[in-house]
Design a protein around this motif. Structure first.
Motif, short mmCIF file in Angstrom:
data_model
loop_
_atom_site.label_atom_id
_atom_site.label_comp_id
_atom_site.label_asym_id
_atom_site.label_seq_id
_atom_site.Cartn_x
_atom_site.Cartn_y
_atom_site.Cartn_z
N ARG A 53 0.84 -1.21 0.00
CA ARG A 53 0.00 0.00 0.00
C ARG A 53 0.87 1.26 0.00
NH1 ARG A 53 -5.16 0.69 3.88
NH2 ARG A 53 -5.79 -0.97 2.45
N LYS A 54 1.96 1.23 0.77
CA LYS A 54 2.86 2.38 0.80
C LYS A 54 3.54 2.57 -0.55
CE LYS A 54 5.09 5.76 2.82
NZ LYS A 54 4.42 6.98 3.26
N TRP A 55 3.91 1.45 -1.21
CA TRP A 55 4.48 1.55 -2.56
C TRP A 55 3.49 2.22 -3.51
CZ3 TRP A 55 8.98 1.93 -4.31
CH2 TRP A 55 10.04 1.15 -3.86
N LEU A 56 2.23 1.82 -3.44
CA LEU A 56 1.20 2.43 -4.30
C LEU A 56 1.13 3.93 -4.04
CD1 LEU A 56 -1.70 -0.19 -4.13
CD2 LEU A 56 -0.33 0.41 -6.14
N HIS A 57 1.17 4.30 -2.78
CA HIS A 57 1.12 5.73 -2.44
C HIS A 57 2.32 6.47 -3.02
CE1 HIS A 57 0.66 9.45 -0.18
NE2 HIS A 57 1.90 9.30 0.27
N ARG A 63 2.07 7.11 -6.65
CA ARG A 63 1.03 8.09 -6.97
C ARG A 63 1.41 9.50 -6.54
NH1 ARG A 63 -3.94 4.40 -4.59
NH2 ARG A 63 -4.09 2.94 -6.35
N SER A 64 2.52 9.64 -5.81
CA SER A 64 2.86 10.95 -5.27
C SER A 64 4.32 11.34 -5.48
CB SER A 64 2.54 11.00 -3.77
OG SER A 64 3.26 9.99 -3.08
N GLU A 65 5.26 10.41 -5.24
CA GLU A 65 6.67 10.76 -5.23
C GLU A 65 7.45 10.28 -6.46
OE1 GLU A 65 8.04 12.61 -2.81
OE2 GLU A 65 6.09 12.75 -1.84
N VAL A 66 7.04 9.15 -7.04
CA VAL A 66 7.80 8.53 -8.13
C VAL A 66 6.91 8.38 -9.36
CG1 VAL A 66 9.20 6.55 -8.82
CG2 VAL A 66 9.07 7.21 -6.41
N ALA A 67 7.47 8.66 -10.53
CA ALA A 67 6.74 8.47 -11.78
C ALA A 67 7.65 7.79 -12.80
CB ALA A 67 6.24 9.80 -12.32
N PHE A 68 7.04 7.14 -13.80
CA PHE A 68 7.79 6.39 -14.79
C PHE A 68 7.42 6.81 -16.21
CE2 PHE A 68 8.04 3.68 -11.12
CZ PHE A 68 9.25 3.04 -11.22
N VAL A 69 8.41 6.77 -17.08
CA VAL A 69 8.19 6.83 -18.53
C VAL A 69 8.94 5.65 -19.11
CG1 VAL A 69 8.55 8.11 -20.67
CG2 VAL A 69 7.94 9.34 -18.58
N PHE A 70 8.23 4.79 -19.84
CA PHE A 70 8.83 3.56 -20.31
C PHE A 70 9.28 3.66 -21.76
CE2 PHE A 70 6.12 2.19 -16.75
CZ PHE A 70 7.09 1.58 -15.97
N PRO A 90 5.76 14.70 -9.22
CA PRO A 90 6.58 13.79 -8.42
C PRO A 90 7.96 14.39 -8.14
CG PRO A 90 6.64 13.13 -10.72
CD PRO A 90 5.64 14.25 -10.62
N ALA A 91 8.61 13.84 -7.14
CA ALA A 91 9.97 14.27 -6.83
C ALA A 91 10.98 13.59 -7.74
CB ALA A 91 10.30 13.96 -5.37
N LEU A 92 10.65 12.37 -8.20
CA LEU A 92 11.58 11.57 -9.00
C LEU A 92 10.87 11.01 -10.22
CD1 LEU A 92 14.33 10.05 -9.34
CD2 LEU A 92 13.32 8.20 -7.97
#
Length: 318
Positions: A79-83, A86-93, A167-169
């Motif tokens: 659950r913390k990973w999901l949070h 959704r808030s701190e980390v984002a991805f572009v693949f 996101p921060a990262l």
């Protein structure tokens, strides 16, 4: 101040005897970009998946420390990973086409994603972010099916969706490899500008040294799941020490010089099970390289895992 701290990260995939990643260590400060380079199978994507809690089921991860913005990533729930995603980390693949469902228009997919993340209110802001990344008509783009847009347009939308929650990262795994050279340059410029404007930290995974040299403040060079050299970009790519880093740079075509001169190629060899992972391909190897893992040697802004390479570099500079 460091946003991300990784010490001695090791990853094993289910059913594999050898680690996909072993003993990786690095840090990333706020507003900085870290480039992770190496050939296929070097462990680059494993780094990205581990940092985002996206390793496949059955994979085993251990480390002395993995911290992101004060969060201990070694001791958090799903659950913390999901949070965090959704808030701190984002991805572009890598492939913008594969990132989208071909049977649904983009607007529906985006709204579903934002709703699942509890961020439905961000949709109105997304329109302005889409314009920021070069989508002149956001309504038309979002009303399209993925096959109706170019790869460059889809990747711009992917970037906008990734950044809409600030996101921060941002972790970008080969974000331009599926695009032509002109669009690549445009996407890289967008990432550079957005990072500067938002004080965003960026981890960019790439086999393309030109991409990393344009964006990264620091570089991690990987081979066989190990970090073999690390430091400021101008140090690592300007005056490389490790024979593998030198080989990568020597294989890049150059505009100047003899046009018919063939590019040098590194010797063929398997990843060594014992000692230095690069020993079977290295023309500087010594007997100890075949038996003992190389210790990291501090060098300028980072380190290099190669004693013979360090000796050669020092002699060349003297």
């Amino acid at each position: 101040m460091s946003l991300l701290k990784v010490d001695d990260l090791t990853v094993y995939y289910a059913g594999e005897q050898s680690p996909a990643l072993k003993g990786a260590s690095f840090e990333l400060d706020h507003g900085r970009t870290l480039g992770v380079v190496g050939e296929s199978g070097s462990g680059k994507t494993t780094v990205a998946l581990a940092l985002g809690g996206l390793l496949p089921s059955g994979a085993k991860m251990k480390a002395s420390r993995i911290e992101l913005g004060g969060h201990d990533l070694l001791d958090i729930s799903k659950r913390k990973w999901l949070h965090l995603r959704r808030s701190e980390v984002a991805f572009v693949f890598q492939s913008p086409v594969d990132s989208w469902n071909p049977t649904r228009v983009l607007r529906v997919q985006v709204k579903d994603a934002l709703q699942a993340a509890g961020r439905s209110d961000d949709y109105s802001r997304l329109v302005s972010v889409l314009q920021r990344v070069g989508i002149d008509d956001p309504d038309r783009a979002l009303g399209s099916y993925p096959h109706q847009l170019s790869g460059g347009m889809l990747q711009r939308i992917s970037i906008a969706v990734a950044l809409v929650h600030e996101p921060a990262l941002l972790i970008a795994d080969e974000p331009t490899s599926a695009l032509d050279s002109t669009v690549q340059a445009e996407i890289l410029e967008i990432l550079h500008e957005l990072r500067t404007e938002a004080n965003l930290s960026l981890v960019i995974i790439s086999h393309d040294l030109s991409v990393v040299s344009r964006l990264a403040d620091e570089v991690v060079v990987m081979y066989g799941g190990r970090v073999v050299e690390r430091g400021e970009t101008e140090d690592v790519l300007g005056l490389p020490v490790h024979p593998y880093t030198r080989g990568l740079l020597a294989s890049v075509p150059k505009l100047e010089g003899e046009t018919r001169t063939p590019l040098p190629a590194m010797a063929f060899g398997e990843i060594a099970d014992q000692g230095c992972v690069f020993a079977t391909r290295c023309d500087l190897r010594e007997e100890t390289c075949l038996r003992t893992d190389p210790l990291p040697i501090e060098h300028k802004s980072g380190f290099v895992a190669c004693g013979p390479g360090m000796e050669k570099w020092s002699k060349e500079r003297s």
